[in-house]
Design a protein around this motif. Structure first.
Motif, short mmCIF file in Angstrom:
data_model
loop_
_atom_site.label_atom_id
_atom_site.label_comp_id
_atom_site.label_asym_id
_atom_site.label_seq_id
_atom_site.Cartn_x
_atom_site.Cartn_y
_atom_site.Cartn_z
N ILE A 401 35.60 39.24 44.09
CA ILE A 401 34.65 39.72 43.08
C ILE A 401 34.78 38.85 41.84
O ILE A 401 35.90 38.60 41.38
CB ILE A 401 34.94 41.20 42.73
CG1 ILE A 401 34.71 42.10 43.95
CG2 ILE A 401 34.08 41.67 41.56
CD1 ILE A 401 35.12 43.55 43.72
N GLU A 404 37.55 39.35 38.98
CA GLU A 404 38.41 40.40 39.56
C GLU A 404 39.75 40.53 38.86
O GLU A 404 40.41 41.58 38.97
CB GLU A 404 38.63 40.13 41.05
CG GLU A 404 39.42 38.87 41.34
CD GLU A 404 39.56 38.64 42.84
OE1 GLU A 404 40.70 38.72 43.33
OE2 GLU A 404 38.56 38.40 43.51
N TRP A 407 39.82 43.64 37.00
CA TRP A 407 39.60 44.92 37.71
C TRP A 407 40.95 45.62 37.87
O TRP A 407 41.79 45.19 38.67
CB TRP A 407 38.98 44.67 39.08
CG TRP A 407 37.51 44.33 39.03
CD1 TRP A 407 36.92 43.33 38.32
CD2 TRP A 407 36.47 44.99 39.75
NE1 TRP A 407 35.56 43.33 38.53
CE2 TRP A 407 35.25 44.34 39.41
CE3 TRP A 407 36.42 46.06 40.63
CZ2 TRP A 407 34.03 44.73 39.93
CZ3 TRP A 407 35.21 46.45 41.16
CH2 TRP A 407 34.02 45.81 40.81
N LEU A 438 41.78 41.06 47.47
CA LEU A 438 40.34 41.22 47.68
C LEU A 438 39.85 40.06 48.54
O LEU A 438 39.67 38.95 48.05
CB LEU A 438 39.58 41.26 46.35
CG LEU A 438 39.61 42.57 45.56
CD1 LEU A 438 38.87 42.42 44.24
CD2 LEU A 438 39.00 43.71 46.38
N SER A 513 36.25 48.58 38.54
CA SER A 513 35.71 47.58 37.62
C SER A 513 36.22 47.86 36.21
O SER A 513 36.66 48.98 35.91
CB SER A 513 34.18 47.62 37.64
OG SER A 513 33.71 48.89 37.22
N ALA A 520 36.12 48.78 44.18
CA ALA A 520 36.23 47.77 45.22
C ALA A 520 36.75 48.38 46.51
O ALA A 520 36.45 47.89 47.60
CB ALA A 520 37.16 46.64 44.78
N THR A 564 30.03 47.25 46.49
CA THR A 564 31.00 48.09 45.79
C THR A 564 30.52 49.53 45.87
O THR A 564 29.36 49.79 46.19
CB THR A 564 31.14 47.70 44.30
OG1 THR A 564 29.88 47.83 43.66
CG2 THR A 564 31.67 46.26 44.15
#
Length: 620
Positions: A401, A404, A407, A438, A513, A520, A564
């Protein structure tokens, strides 16, 4: 071993964990229990109105090597203490002699809310026999039949047990894609139980005509469990999968003597301090088969005024005769993984259930199974269980992402294990490496980590009051070894005010987020924040050791055709209009502890403010 610190000297248990490492319910001590020890520390109150005494000498209950249990109480010593507190409460009393006392400063801000209790003797001796150098302790009072309770801060329904409509069976919304539910909580406005389930709902004929069931769990009240089955199913065969040994096992079997339809399967626990902590139901109906993975023990307290979570599978139909061995598999390989998990028990009692599952179509499942089973694993087997299993799933089924690294990871749990002298030993090392995976991104981000765990004030003002802390078994012995951890802590605040006072026994982990509007991934599991539950790497990262049985389900957006999950911040009352928003069970963004907040510690006293029942907490 013994250890000195700014808070005194005490005996440290060799236990790795709290709820997980305490012996299973009903265990009888096989060696003498360590005596209580005095610790001289400055007092820090639970932020009530009222007097603030100065430095006191307090008795701290050591973490037990074993956990004795009476015939009336089930569970760890923390739970037994909670039950004892409820049966014979110690009432809060103010004393003029405490007026005007100043709280001494705590140099490093790490003081604990220790009271002036005299441990086991506080209820017997009262004030007069306590040392003269200490402020008087509240007297123990036996509950009176006609004593008026203080006004409830939670409304008039708070003190009502289960109202008539509490057990009205309800069926979740048919178009719910996630099948993630909270439990019903007694004493709340009905709207805050909308879409929630009680165990009686799960076992209701509305979900199928039950033929047999299996109950996997850590803590059991057999008589209560049997009563939750509908009358027409109450004599159907039930298999109990447990981890109790020796005296604890004998007590569990004794519980079931009036119920000949209840049989047992003992899980093998060959590694010290491991427990059978999985909480799962397998339900076989005339119409098919269902799996429920939950966070609740099979005792009334866990289904009464606590926040619990569960995943309920669809009704899996029976496959046509002659179907291939691979038939009925889901895109998430849930059937294969469930069969592998059951096979790990190496138990003849489960063979019949393994065969039944093979005969059913589990293809509608959209979650991934994440389990732990005791053992030391090397090579490719390292990714079968524990947090490395989660890491593999996140690597294979999520996508990188943009941004990220911002996040945050959010973990929420009811028990905390020993994680080492600094954060890099496990939490921000291998565990955070898993939680921040991720997809196949090579980015090794170090995002914020928010850990949600109830403060003393959360427990004090909860529906149950201080006894709610009996299911939050974080001990002073473990806490003092990892003061660094407390900088990660955030308050427990359940979604909407109506649910915030039902203390959590749910365990969830997720990646959100920065604005907390997207997820996620999300997992609900039996696994608390501990190495025993999630596993720990050994031998230069060539081996992982797992102590306990655990089970949970992982939600990833790709399994639902999404990039998401949008966050549904107010899931009560439940509504189909937000069916694709994920119902996160606590407030976002998380609220960091204030300088006055302290994490709940079960085996130290809190006597400077009454709870919602007008009582104090005296570990004895």
């Amino acid at each position: 071993m013994s250890q000195d610190s700014q808070h005194g000297r005490w005996t440290i248990s060799s236990s790795e964990d709290e709820e997980e490492a305490l012996p299973p319910s009903g265990t009888t001590a096989s060696k003498p229990q360590q005596p209580a020890v005095s610790i001289h520390i400055p007092h820090q109150s639970a932020s009530p109105p009222g007097p603030e005494p100065g430095s006191v000498t307090a008795q701290v209950k050591p973490e037990p090597a074993q956990s004795p249990v009476s015939s009336l109480v089930i569970g760890s010593e923390a739970r037994q203490l909670a039950a004892k507190n409820q049966l014979n409460p110690v009432k809060y009393e103010t004393s003029p002699s405490l007026a005007g006392k100043r709280k001494k400063e705590v140099p490093d801000g790490s003081g604990w809310a220790l009271s002036d209790s005299d441990d086991d003797d506080v209820k017997k001796k009262g004030v007069s026999n306590l040392p003269k150098s200490t402020p008087p302790s509240p007297k123990a009072k036996k509950p009176k039949v006609k004593t008026e309770r203080p006004p409830s801060p939670h409304g008039r329904l708070y003190y009502i047990d289960e109202p008539d409509d509490f057990f009205e069976s309800s069926i979740p919304c048919s178009n719910d894609p996630y099948r993630f539910y909270l439990n019903k909580v007694t004493g709340l406005d009905r709207k805050y139980n909308s879409g929630a389930l009680h165990i009686r709902d799960i076992l209701s004929p509305l979900f199928g005509t039950l033929k047999e069931s299996v109950q996997f769990n850590y803590c059991f009240d057999i008589a209560w469990m049997v009563e939750q089955y509908p009358t027409e199913f109450r004599d159907r065969p039930v298999l109990i999968v447990h981890g109790d040994k020796r005296e604890a096992k004998a007590r569990l079997v004794q519980q079931a003597q009036p119920f000949p339809h209840v049989k047992f399967c003992q899980a093998k626990l060959d590694i010290a301090f491991g427990t059978h902590h999985t909480k799962m139901m397998l339900l076989w109906y005339e119409e098919g088969f269902r799996v429920i993975i939950t966070t609740s023990n099979l005792i009334r307290a866990d289904w009464y005024q606590k926040t619990q979570g569960m995943w309920m599978s669809p009704l899996f139909p029976r496959l046509p005769k002659g179907s291939s061995a691979s038939a009925g598999e889901s895109p998430t390989f849930f059937k294969r993984d469930l069969l592998e998990y059951l096979a790990s028990y190496r138990a003849p009692e489960l063979e019949e259930w393994i065969q039944r599952i093979k005969e059913h179509d589990l293809s509608e499942t959209r979650v991934y199974l994440v389990g732990s089973t005791p053992g030391r694993y090397v090579g490719s087997d390292m990714e079968r269980w524990g947090h490395l299993r989660l890491r593999k799933l996140l690597y294979e089924h999520t996508e990188p992402i943009p941004g990220e690294e911002r996040w945050p990871v959010i973990g929420q749990f009811s028990s905390i294990g020993s994680m080492g002298l600094d954060k890099t030993k496990w939490l921000t090392g291998e565990f955070q490496r898993t939680m921040t995976t991720l997809g196949k991104s090579s980015l090794r981000s170090d995002p914020p980590m928010h850990l949600l765990y109830p403060s003393v004030e959360d427990v004090r003002t909860s529906l149950e009051g201080y006894p709610a802390g009996g299911s939050l078994p974080y001990s002073i012995q473990t806490a003092q070894k990892q003061l660094w951890l407390h900088s990660f802590f955030h308050r427990w605040m359940a979604n909407t005010t109506g649910r915030s006072h039902a203390m959590p026994h749910i365990k969830t982990y997720m990646r959100a987020s920065p604005d907390f509007t997207q997820l996620a991934w999300f997992i609900v599991t039996s696994a608390n924040l501990s190495k025993a539950a999630w596993g720990a790497l050994e031998k230069n990262n060539t081996q992982i050791m797992v102590r306990s049985y655990e089970l949970g389900v992982l939600y990833v957006p790709s399994a639902f055709g999404m990039k998401t999950f949008p966050v549904h911040k107010n899931p009560f009352p439940a509504s189909s209009s937000s069916s694709f928003s994920f119902p996160v069970p606590f407030d976002l963004p998380p609220t960091c502890y204030s300088p006055k907040d302290q994490p709940w510690i079960w085996n130290i006293p809190y006597n400077q403010a009454p709870d919602t029942h007008g009582n104090i907490w005296v570990p004895s």
